[in-house]
Design an enzyme around this catalytic site. Structure first.
Site, PDB file in Angstrom:
ATOM      1  N   GLU A 240     -16.726 -23.198  67.454  1.00 48.54           N
ATOM      2  CA  GLU A 240     -17.617 -23.371  66.306  1.00 48.54           C
ATOM      3  C   GLU A 240     -16.916 -24.192  65.226  1.00 48.54           C
ATOM      4  O   GLU A 240     -17.489 -25.111  64.648  1.00 48.54           O
ATOM      5  CB  GLU A 240     -18.013 -22.006  65.743  1.00 48.54           C
ATOM      6  CG  GLU A 240     -18.888 -22.117  64.508  1.00 48.54           C
ATOM      7  CD  GLU A 240     -19.415 -20.762  64.011  1.00 48.54           C
ATOM      8  OE1 GLU A 240     -18.786 -19.731  64.328  1.00 48.54           O
ATOM      9  OE2 GLU A 240     -20.441 -20.753  63.321  1.00 48.54           O
ATOM     10  N   GLU A 373     -11.401 -18.912  52.858  1.00 43.85           N
ATOM     11  CA  GLU A 373     -10.290 -17.958  52.666  1.00 43.85           C
ATOM     12  C   GLU A 373      -9.789 -17.452  54.022  1.00 43.85           C
ATOM     13  O   GLU A 373      -8.578 -17.349  54.262  1.00 43.85           O
ATOM     14  CB  GLU A 373     -10.739 -16.761  51.809  1.00 43.85           C
ATOM     15  CG  GLU A 373     -11.010 -17.071  50.342  1.00 43.85           C
ATOM     16  CD  GLU A 373     -12.343 -17.792  50.113  1.00 43.85           C
ATOM     17  OE1 GLU A 373     -13.201 -17.771  51.016  1.00 43.85           O
ATOM     18  OE2 GLU A 373     -12.516 -18.403  49.046  1.00 43.85           O
TER      19      GLU A 373
END
Ligand SMILES: Cc1cc2nc3c(=O)[nH]c(=O)nc-3n(C[C@H](O)[C@H](O)[C@H](O)COP(=O)(O)OP(=O)(O)OC[C@H]3O[C@@H](n4cnc5c(N)ncnc54)[C@H](O)[C@@H]3O)c2cc1C
Length: 403
Positions: A240, A373
């Site tokens: 992905e 993050e």
């Protein structure tokens, strides 16, 4: 850059590929075949995506040869697929099935996936499990030759178009959370699967909530072993990130930076020295990202995507947002106008739509496919070898975790 020897090898492969395509076209004249028959034959001949393995629609060739194939086909007006219709199928489901599926599963699903007859979605995120994906709660309980699935997924792009879903579900709540997951392919067209649109800041509803109420999955649709879901999910996630960050070769000034430079050239009256400095810096970053993505694609030709794909995706997200922000500033008051809030259920975001749309849609780039993050954590731990985040819940059974 290829060295001389590698370049010669590449030229040989290219010549062989051209010959193969011409022989295929002689045997399958596009004008005499129905579109679907032509696409099926193309897949069977290994001329779908050349980098897919032989027997799975490809020839195991470098991805960089795909444009050669496409140019040969376009020259005779042969039909092609519109990959934007099935981004999750092509970018995630296919590599996962190739890496982890059985021969029967590959034979059943890969061809209609590639031809985009069957659209796929990814059923991972839940209201209580996004970054902490292994904490997910959707249960799959065995029942004869089936599994019975109940729970809720969220942010499921394309679920409203999908025939099949890549489902990660909890099959054992009594073991630590990563160990209790299993990976399935679920039929989205069955009672017990309800898809509801979720409207996003752009006005569109690309994604959905999906509710499972005792939906059924045959055990034959389980990918890999019971309890192996986390391993399989990682194969999907690595692909992905590559699919989002660096899926295809792009030309210089293609993509979001191209919209910015076009606006700059078109509107000299809006230029200021400050905007020029910012644009130059963005242009240089876009070019570095483009070349780094090209290098990653060449590495990928030789193996499976690793954590490096996370860096490409992180850079892509930040850069897209910064460029979209520059465009809004450059357009002044005009930049604050939005074109159309109509709720659409588009299958792929049309970045050409306008600067307002790009500004809002790129906000999602640092969330979809793993937040920035989380990607920084992955790069820190798996690329740079820094100490891992402390995880207090590592050995605790999922059902005993506080929620
Ligand atoms: C456009 C779009 C399409 C999507 N399509 C799909 C899809 O098709 N299928 C699917 O399954 N999901 C999809 N998602 C969901 C996406 O994968 C999740 O939104 C994402 O993983 C973050 O999960 P969350 O929203 O639950 O946020 P949370 O995990 O709750 O995170 C909230 C904030 O906390 C931060 N954070 C969390 N944990 C840490 C940590 N350990 N260290 C540092 N910071 C942390 C995050 O970075 C974030 O800023 C899509 C999302 C978007 C925006």
């Amino acid at each position: 850059m290829l060295n001389d020897e590698a370049a010669a090898g590449h030229a040989d492969l290219e010549a062989e590929l051209r010959e193969r395509v011409r022989a295929f076209l002689a045997e399958h004249p596009p004008a005499q075949l129905a579109r679907q028959d032509f696409l099926n034959a193309r897949f069977d001949a290994g001329l779908g995506y050349v980098h897919y393995p032989q027997g799975h629609g490809g020839l195991g060739l470098p991805r960089s040869l795909q444009p050669v194939l496409e140019a040969e086909l376009a020259a005779v007006g042969a039909p092609d697929i519109d990959g934007r219709l099935n981004v999750i199928g092509l970018g995630m489901a296919a590599p996962t099935l190739i890496a982890c599926g059985s021969a029967e599963q590959q034979a059943r699903w890969l061809r209609p996936l590639w031809t985009c007859e069957e659209i796929w979605c990814q059923l991972f995120s839940e209201p209580g499990a996004g970054s902490d994906l292994a904490g997910l709660a959707t249960r799959a309980v065995p029942d004869g030759d089936d599994w019975v699935v109940s729970g809720q997924k969220v942010w499921t792009s394309l679920a409203h178009r999908a025939r099949w879903g890549l489902l990660l579900a909890r099959t054992d709540p009594d073991v630590p959370k990563h160990a209790g997951l299993t990976y399935f392919v679920i039929d989205m067209h069955q009672p017990g699967v309800e898809v509801r649109p979720l409207r996003q800041a752009t006005g569109e509803a690309e994604f959905n909530e999906v509710f499972f109420t005792e939906a059924r999955v045959p055990d034959a649709n389980r990918i890999a072993g019971i309890g192996d879901g986390w391993k399989v999910a990682n194969a999907t996630l690595m692909n992905e990130r590559v699919a989002i960050g660096s899926s295809r070769a792009v030309a210089r000034e293609e993509g979001t930076i191209g919209f910015a430079t076009a606006a700059w050239r078109q509107h000299p009256e809006r230029r200021t020295p400050e905007l020029q400095q910012r644009l130059l810096a963005l242009w240089a970053r876009a070019e570095v990202a483009r070349l780094a993505a090209e290098r990653l694609r060449q590495q990928l030709a030789a193996g499976e995507p690793g954590p490096e794909g996370s860096a490409a995706k992180l850079v892509f997200a930040l850069l897209n947002q910064d460029i979209a922000g520059w465009e809004v500033d450059f357009n002044g008051a005009e930049g604050l106008r939005y074109d159309d809030w109509t709720m659409r259920r588009d299958s792929s975001s049309d970045y050409a739509r306008g600067p307002g749309f790009r500004y809002l849609r790129t906000k999602g780039n640092s969330i979809e496919g793993g937040t920035s993050e989380i990607l920084r954590n992955i790069i820190a731990e798996r690329v740079l070898g820094l100490p891992p985040e402390p995880r207090a819940d590592k050995d605790i059974a999922w059902k005993d975790l506080p929620r």
